[in-house]
Write an enzyme that holds these catalytic residues in place. Structure first.
Site, short mmCIF file in Angstrom:
data_model
loop_
_atom_site.label_atom_id
_atom_site.label_comp_id
_atom_site.label_asym_id
_atom_site.label_seq_id
_atom_site.Cartn_x
_atom_site.Cartn_y
_atom_site.Cartn_z
N TRP A 38 0.80 -1.22 0.00
CA TRP A 38 0.00 0.00 0.00
C TRP A 38 0.84 1.27 0.00
O TRP A 38 0.31 2.36 -0.21
CB TRP A 38 -0.94 0.01 1.21
CG TRP A 38 -2.00 -1.04 1.17
CD1 TRP A 38 -2.22 -1.96 0.17
CD2 TRP A 38 -3.00 -1.27 2.16
NE1 TRP A 38 -3.29 -2.75 0.49
CE2 TRP A 38 -3.80 -2.36 1.70
CE3 TRP A 38 -3.31 -0.68 3.38
CZ2 TRP A 38 -4.87 -2.86 2.43
CZ3 TRP A 38 -4.38 -1.17 4.11
CH2 TRP A 38 -5.16 -2.25 3.63
N LYS A 39 2.12 1.16 0.28
CA LYS A 39 3.01 2.32 0.36
C LYS A 39 2.42 3.36 1.33
O LYS A 39 1.90 3.00 2.38
CB LYS A 39 3.28 2.87 -1.04
CG LYS A 39 3.84 1.80 -1.98
CD LYS A 39 4.31 2.32 -3.29
CE LYS A 39 4.87 1.18 -4.13
NZ LYS A 39 5.43 1.66 -5.42
N HIS A 122 13.23 -2.47 -0.98
CA HIS A 122 12.45 -1.90 -2.07
C HIS A 122 13.23 -0.74 -2.70
O HIS A 122 13.94 0.00 -2.00
CB HIS A 122 11.10 -1.41 -1.54
CG HIS A 122 10.12 -1.08 -2.62
ND1 HIS A 122 10.16 0.09 -3.33
CD2 HIS A 122 9.06 -1.79 -3.12
CE1 HIS A 122 9.18 0.11 -4.21
NE2 HIS A 122 8.49 -1.01 -4.10
N GLU A 124 12.40 2.09 -3.65
CA GLU A 124 12.12 3.41 -3.08
C GLU A 124 12.89 3.63 -1.78
O GLU A 124 13.23 4.77 -1.43
CB GLU A 124 10.60 3.56 -2.87
CG GLU A 124 9.85 3.65 -4.18
CD GLU A 124 8.36 3.37 -4.07
OE1 GLU A 124 7.69 3.43 -5.10
OE2 GLU A 124 7.89 3.07 -2.95
N GLU A 191 11.62 -6.27 -9.09
CA GLU A 191 10.91 -5.05 -9.42
C GLU A 191 11.82 -4.13 -10.24
O GLU A 191 12.63 -3.40 -9.68
CB GLU A 191 10.47 -4.32 -8.14
CG GLU A 191 9.37 -5.01 -7.37
CD GLU A 191 8.62 -4.01 -6.49
OE1 GLU A 191 7.39 -3.99 -6.55
OE2 GLU A 191 9.27 -3.25 -5.77
N SER A 237 3.92 -2.16 -11.97
CA SER A 237 2.71 -1.91 -12.76
C SER A 237 1.96 -3.20 -13.07
O SER A 237 1.51 -3.42 -14.20
CB SER A 237 3.06 -1.17 -14.06
OG SER A 237 3.63 0.09 -13.77
N GLY A 258 1.37 -2.75 -6.33
CA GLY A 258 1.27 -1.42 -5.76
C GLY A 258 -0.12 -0.85 -5.89
O GLY A 258 -1.04 -1.20 -5.16
N GLY A 259 -0.32 0.03 -6.87
CA GLY A 259 -1.58 0.74 -7.02
C GLY A 259 -2.80 -0.15 -7.15
O GLY A 259 -3.88 0.19 -6.65
#
Length: 277
Positions: A38-39, A122, A124, A191, A237, A258-259
């Protein structure tokens, strides 16, 4: 025995091993795994709506969600009420058992909340300054606490264009697992950095090529049997319309989403794709 005969026998053995890995004889015991990252998204109300939308769905693959830290306990309660088949995970943790580390959480804290997984390394986090050495310490701490680390690896756009995808991924894999003797509880997520949050995605064939490299690297270090049991996830994605095409690849065992994990329709679509694959 002549040299040509030795080469012929060696060739047969190599083809046999490759065939077993490809046709699923060894990896047939691996269940598909879909993890929602969910970040820095979702509220308590939005989380409840998501689980309400998934209520009653029977998953033929393993599913987990990794909320932001403040939502871990509320989501734990919701999962018990709405979806006890979905596991809880976290997005990060510190490598130390305890201490003066303001803003951090320990493996023991996550374990107390029944977190089964924790995402580590990750891109990020790496872009924010996290090093391979720190990722490795976290992986070992998670394993010691009985939490399954989801070790993330992946190359940037420039590294891919330079033809260094395999080199970068293998280097991150070796560094993340340095000193780890047993990988039976580990998960690896490929990723590609250029596909995270960009709307771009590796083709199933591109993803499979890297996943095969990861599997072969694990096999060289831990043996084919151990490597065959490690779930390899693809992230970048992932959506309902590409989930099935990824799921049918030999070495792609699931997804780090993710999204698409932020609403019930899309998340269910991804889960369904990997269930069918």
């Amino acid at each position: 025995m002549t040299e040509s005969m030795e080469q012929y026998i060696r060739s047969l053995v190599e083809k046999s091993v490759q065939g077993v890995l490809a046709d699923g004889t060894i990896n047939s015991s691996r269940r598909k795994l879909v993890i929602g990252n969910w970040k820095m998204n979702m509220s308590i109300e939005e989380s409840a709506l998501l689980f309400e939308g998934l209520r009653g769905e029977e998953q033929a693959c393993d599913v987990a969600v990794c909320p932001p830290f403040p939502l871990l306990y509320p989501v734990k309660v919701m999962l018990a009420q709405f979806q006890d088949s979905i596991a809880l995970g976290a997005q990060n943790m510190h490598w130390a058992e305890k201490g003066a580390h303001t803003g951090e959480v320990s493996a023991a804290m996550l374990k107390e909340l029944d977190c089964r997984y924790v995402i580590l390394g990750h891109s990020e986090r790496r872009q924010a300054g996290e090093t391979d050495e720190e990722v490795n310490l976290k992986v070992k701490q998670a394993l010691a606490a009985g939490i399954q680390p989801v070790l993330c690896v992946g190359e940037t756009k420039d590294e891919r264009e330079q033809g260094r995808s395999g080199e970068v991924v293998v280097s991150q894999l070796h560094a993340g697992l340095d000193g780890v003797e047993d990988v039976s509880s580990a998960v690896v997520a490929y990723e590609p950095v250029w596909a995270i949050g960009t709307g771009l995605a590796a083709t199933p064939e591109q993803a499979q090529d890297v996943h095969r490299t990861i599997r072969e690297t694990l096999a060289n270090q831990y043996g084919a049997s151990a490597a065959s049991g490690v779930p390899l996830l693809y992230g970048g994605s992932v959506k309902p319309d590409n989930a099935l095409s990824l799921a049918v690849m030999d070495d792609i065992d699931g997804a780090l989403v993710g999204g698409a994990s932020l609403n019930a329709v899309d998340f269910k679509g991804v889960i369904d794709g990997f269930t069918r694959g």
